[in-house]
Design a protein around this motif. Sequence first.
Motif, PDB file in Angstrom:
ATOM      1  N   GLY A  81       7.746  -4.476   5.877  1.00 56.42           N
ATOM      2  CA  GLY A  81       7.357  -5.610   4.925  1.00 56.42           C
ATOM      3  C   GLY A  81       6.027  -5.043   4.286  1.00 56.42           C
ATOM      4  N   PRO A  82       5.362  -5.907   3.602  1.00 56.48           N
ATOM      5  CA  PRO A  82       4.116  -5.994   2.773  1.00 56.48           C
ATOM      6  C   PRO A  82       2.981  -5.437   3.624  1.00 56.48           C
ATOM      7  CG  PRO A  82       4.652  -8.077   2.653  1.00 56.48           C
ATOM      8  CD  PRO A  82       5.971  -7.429   3.405  1.00 56.48           C
ATOM      9  N   LYS A  83       1.901  -5.095   3.079  1.00 55.96           N
ATOM     10  CA  LYS A  83       0.807  -4.736   3.972  1.00 55.96           C
ATOM     11  C   LYS A  83       0.191  -5.958   4.751  1.00 55.96           C
ATOM     12  CE  LYS A  83      -4.175  -2.881   3.920  1.00 55.96           C
ATOM     13  NZ  LYS A  83      -5.040  -2.240   3.237  1.00 55.96           N
ATOM     14  N   ALA A  84       0.520  -7.437   4.447  1.00 58.00           N
ATOM     15  CA  ALA A  84       0.165  -8.379   5.127  1.00 58.00           C
ATOM     16  C   ALA A  84       0.903  -8.708   6.310  1.00 58.00           C
ATOM     17  CB  ALA A  84       0.499  -9.648   4.208  1.00 58.00           C
ATOM     18  N   ALA A  85       2.155  -8.058   6.466  1.00 56.19           N
ATOM     19  CA  ALA A  85       2.960  -8.052   7.717  1.00 56.19           C
ATOM     20  C   ALA A  85       2.162  -7.458   8.936  1.00 56.19           C
ATOM     21  CB  ALA A  85       4.233  -7.329   7.315  1.00 56.19           C
ATOM     22  N   GLN A  86       1.164  -6.683   8.699  1.00 62.86           N
ATOM     23  CA  GLN A  86       0.297  -6.170   9.893  1.00 62.86           C
ATOM     24  C   GLN A  86      -0.281  -7.474  10.798  1.00 62.86           C
ATOM     25  OE1 GLN A  86      -2.402  -3.191   8.653  1.00 62.86           O
ATOM     26  NE2 GLN A  86      -1.046  -1.860   7.652  1.00 62.86           N
ATOM     27  N   GLU A  87      -0.435  -8.665   9.960  1.00 64.15           N
ATOM     28  CA  GLU A  87      -0.805  -9.680  10.906  1.00 64.15           C
ATOM     29  C   GLU A  87      -0.001 -10.245  11.835  1.00 64.15           C
ATOM     30  OE1 GLU A  87      -1.638 -14.432  10.012  1.00 64.15           O
ATOM     31  OE2 GLU A  87      -1.333 -13.163   8.318  1.00 64.15           O
ATOM     32  N   GLN A  88       1.343  -9.945  11.621  1.00 61.14           N
ATOM     33  CA  GLN A  88       2.301 -10.112  12.717  1.00 61.14           C
ATOM     34  C   GLN A  88       2.368  -9.365  13.826  1.00 61.14           C
ATOM     35  OE1 GLN A  88       2.713 -11.318   9.253  1.00 61.14           O
ATOM     36  NE2 GLN A  88       2.283 -13.234  10.367  1.00 61.14           N
ATOM     37  N   LEU A  89       2.161  -7.890  13.201  1.00 57.46           N
ATOM     38  CA  LEU A  89       1.952  -6.679  14.193  1.00 57.46           C
ATOM     39  C   LEU A  89       0.917  -7.133  15.280  1.00 57.46           C
ATOM     40  CD1 LEU A  89       2.851  -3.597  12.173  1.00 57.46           C
ATOM     41  CD2 LEU A  89       4.363  -4.773  14.110  1.00 57.46           C
ATOM     42  N   ARG A  90      -0.164  -7.404  14.626  1.00 56.20           N
ATOM     43  CA  ARG A  90      -1.579  -7.665  15.331  1.00 56.20           C
ATOM     44  C   ARG A  90      -1.146  -8.904  16.468  1.00 56.20           C
ATOM     45  NH1 ARG A  90      -4.223  -2.993  15.508  1.00 56.20           N
ATOM     46  NH2 ARG A  90      -4.865  -2.308  13.696  1.00 56.20           N
ATOM     47  N   THR A  91      -0.396  -9.691  16.033  1.00 56.26           N
ATOM     48  CA  THR A  91       0.006 -10.990  16.966  1.00 56.26           C
ATOM     49  C   THR A  91       0.701 -10.299  18.259  1.00 56.26           C
ATOM     50  OG1 THR A  91       0.036 -12.562  15.085  1.00 56.26           O
ATOM     51  CG2 THR A  91       1.225 -13.114  17.346  1.00 56.26           C
ATOM     52  N   ALA A  92       1.811  -9.544  17.642  1.00 54.77           N
ATOM     53  CA  ALA A  92       2.606  -8.760  18.992  1.00 54.77           C
ATOM     54  C   ALA A  92       1.771  -8.015  19.802  1.00 54.77           C
ATOM     55  CB  ALA A  92       3.626  -7.838  18.325  1.00 54.77           C
TER      56      ALA A  92
END
Length: 249
Positions: free
Chosen positions: A64-75
């Motif tokens: 996904g877009p760069k903003a999807a890194q937020e969900q990766l940081r959550t993981a």
Amino acid sequence: MKVLVAVKRVIDYNVKIRVKPDHTDVDLTNVKMAMNPFCEIAVEEAVRLKEKGVATEVVAVTIGPKAAQEQLRTALALGADLAIHVETDEKVESLAVAKLLAKVVEQEQPGLVILGKQAIDTDNNQTGQMLAALVGLPQGTFASELKADNDKLQVTREIDGGLQTVELTLPAIVTTDLRLNEPRYAKLPDIMKAKKKPMAVTTPAELGVAVTSQVKVLKVEPPAERQGGIKVGSVDELIEKLKNETKVL
């Protein structure tokens, strides 16, 4: 054993969805985004396998877009060890997602891949099955319980008639159902530690996968407003209304 977990960025399930005035898509302006709930379950199960000593490493991946890194940081805050971000601003459909994940599986060689059974935005319930077909691995879908024993994995599946238990030879693909577990909340110290955990960034082009959309959205409309119920005085009146007003009989 390395466990690969796929996560997706979606609109938070508590948010009321708005449709754009021109009905071309869902309005995402200033909308709170979150990790797909089924993906949260997948991350939780992977972390639990690591805590049991079954898994040695948990890798989270998203597309996904760069903003999807937020969900990766959550993981990462929930217990994943490292993350892989396949960055693209395109709207990626299920088959393209499966092809991208297949490339990641080829690179990472995990012993187990866990995905949510579906995303709450597209609701397709396709990616896990497509991925299993592409990489040629056994699959256990709609998992409500996992039991690992050496190179075997017993998966209890939610099916229409109740529960079904299948045994898979690892490596394998598993998709999670709601009753598999209850995801934990990320603690503040873990959130801070997640900022320092490694995250690799790649693109579909680098992986050799085209993500051009094959489906065109013609129109998006909100569901019809629900009407209030009414009371009827008798069975005969109910049948009459079902026949003549609602036309369901």
